[in-house]
Write a protein that holds these residues in place. Structure first.
Motif, PDB file in Angstrom:
ATOM      1  N   ILE A 107      -8.773  -5.446   9.909  1.00  0.00           N
ATOM      2  CA  ILE A 107      -7.852  -6.528   9.569  1.00  0.00           C
ATOM      3  C   ILE A 107      -7.227  -7.055  10.842  1.00  0.00           C
ATOM      4  O   ILE A 107      -7.294  -6.430  11.863  1.00  0.00           O
ATOM      5  CB  ILE A 107      -6.736  -6.086   8.602  1.00  0.00           C
TER       6      ILE A 107
ATOM      7  N   TRP B 189      -8.410   5.504  -1.143  1.00  0.00           N
ATOM      8  CA  TRP B 189      -7.737   5.150   0.108  1.00  0.00           C
ATOM      9  C   TRP B 189      -6.849   6.292   0.571  1.00  0.00           C
ATOM     10  O   TRP B 189      -6.246   6.994  -0.243  1.00  0.00           O
ATOM     11  CB  TRP B 189      -6.903   3.889  -0.084  1.00  0.00           C
TER      12      TRP B 189
ATOM     13  N   SER C 160     -13.481  -5.351   3.178  1.00  0.00           N
ATOM     14  CA  SER C 160     -12.457  -5.639   4.180  1.00  0.00           C
ATOM     15  C   SER C 160     -12.428  -4.667   5.345  1.00  0.00           C
ATOM     16  O   SER C 160     -11.399  -4.071   5.633  1.00  0.00           O
ATOM     17  CB  SER C 160     -11.064  -5.662   3.518  1.00  0.00           C
TER      18      SER C 160
ATOM     19  N   GLU D  90       0.370  -1.093   4.259  1.00  0.00           N
ATOM     20  CA  GLU D  90       1.362  -1.246   3.189  1.00  0.00           C
ATOM     21  C   GLU D  90       2.668  -0.645   3.671  1.00  0.00           C
ATOM     22  O   GLU D  90       2.715   0.531   4.031  1.00  0.00           O
ATOM     23  CB  GLU D  90       0.918  -0.511   1.913  1.00  0.00           C
TER      24      GLU D  90
ATOM     25  N   HIS E 231      -3.539   2.398   5.847  1.00  0.00           N
ATOM     26  CA  HIS E 231      -4.373   3.113   4.882  1.00  0.00           C
ATOM     27  C   HIS E 231      -5.838   2.865   5.235  1.00  0.00           C
ATOM     28  O   HIS E 231      -6.212   1.735   5.566  1.00  0.00           O
ATOM     29  CB  HIS E 231      -4.116   2.618   3.462  1.00  0.00           C
TER      30      HIS E 231
ATOM     31  N   SER F 210      -5.460  -6.324  15.766  1.00  0.00           N
ATOM     32  CA  SER F 210      -6.348  -5.987  14.650  1.00  0.00           C
ATOM     33  C   SER F 210      -6.543  -4.479  14.545  1.00  0.00           C
ATOM     34  O   SER F 210      -6.412  -3.740  15.537  1.00  0.00           O
ATOM     35  CB  SER F 210      -7.705  -6.683  14.821  1.00  0.00           C
TER      36      SER F 210
ATOM     37  N   ARG G  78      -6.032  -1.225   5.570  1.00  0.00           N
ATOM     38  CA  ARG G  78      -4.968  -2.121   5.120  1.00  0.00           C
ATOM     39  C   ARG G  78      -3.629  -1.497   5.484  1.00  0.00           C
ATOM     40  O   ARG G  78      -3.541  -0.291   5.737  1.00  0.00           O
ATOM     41  CB  ARG G  78      -5.068  -2.370   3.610  1.00  0.00           C
TER      42      ARG G  78
ATOM     43  N   PRO H 207     -12.748   0.249   5.531  1.00  0.00           N
ATOM     44  CA  PRO H 207     -11.737  -0.799   5.420  1.00  0.00           C
ATOM     45  C   PRO H 207     -10.356  -0.243   5.758  1.00  0.00           C
ATOM     46  O   PRO H 207     -10.103   0.958   5.605  1.00  0.00           O
ATOM     47  CB  PRO H 207     -11.824  -1.223   3.951  1.00  0.00           C
TER      48      PRO H 207
END
Ligand code: FES
Length: 164
Positions: A164, A52, A161, A148, A153, A86, A146, A144
């Protein structure tokens, strides 16, 4: 396109919606007790987390606009924040033209499916699975994404995934 590379501990964001350089830190720190200039994140601690790449702080993105992200290993992703909040990342290379332009594509919607149109030849790709909706056989890799601690990332294409 701005081509900015930062130190090895931070991710290079190749361009931004306003075409100004983007850096990962410092990002806003909501903790009032924290020192004013304390970085909100430490991308170097995540560099080996399964491929990642920390891309940029969430607040740097403009809804409906893309940024190009240099991934670990040298590939590029086009990262988009949509107006519904998203996040999606697909390959930044236009499969038809071979140019690194998809981050400058036009986001849209085809029957409820989020899409991005190439800024060059106008092929339209699904941001969900990367398939081209008007030219059979063309696909974009899907990465994917994400978040944090307010930092987006981007993972390796084909991992779980996407979006998101
Ligand atoms: S870079 Fe700080 S949480 Fe990922």
């Amino acid at each position: 396109m701005n081509t900015r590379t930062t130190s090895p501990s931070t991710t290079a964001v190749l361009d931004s919606p306003d075409r100004s350089p983007v850096s990962v830190s410092p990002a806003p720190v909501p903790d009032a007790a924290a020192p004013a200039r304390r970085p909100a994140c430490h991308p170097s601690t995540h560099r080996d987390a399964g491929g990642w790449t920390p891309a940029c702080a969430m607040h740097r993105l403009l809804p409906g606009r893309g940024v190009a992200v240099l991934l670990r290993g040298g590939r590029q992703a086009a990262l988009f924040l949509l107006t519904d909040g998203s996040l999606h990342a697909v390959g930044n290379i236009d499969p038809s033209a071979g140019a690194a332009v998809m981050s400058r594509g036009i986001v849209g919607d085809r029957g409820g499916e989020a899409t991005v149109a190439s800024p060059l030849l106008k092929e339209v790709y699904s941001l969900t699975d990367g398939r081209c909706l008007n030219v059979p056989g063309l696909t974009l890799p899907v990465h994917p994404v994400r978040v944090e601690d307010g930092v987006i990332h981007v993972g390796p294409a084909g991992a779980d995934s996407p979006g998101i």
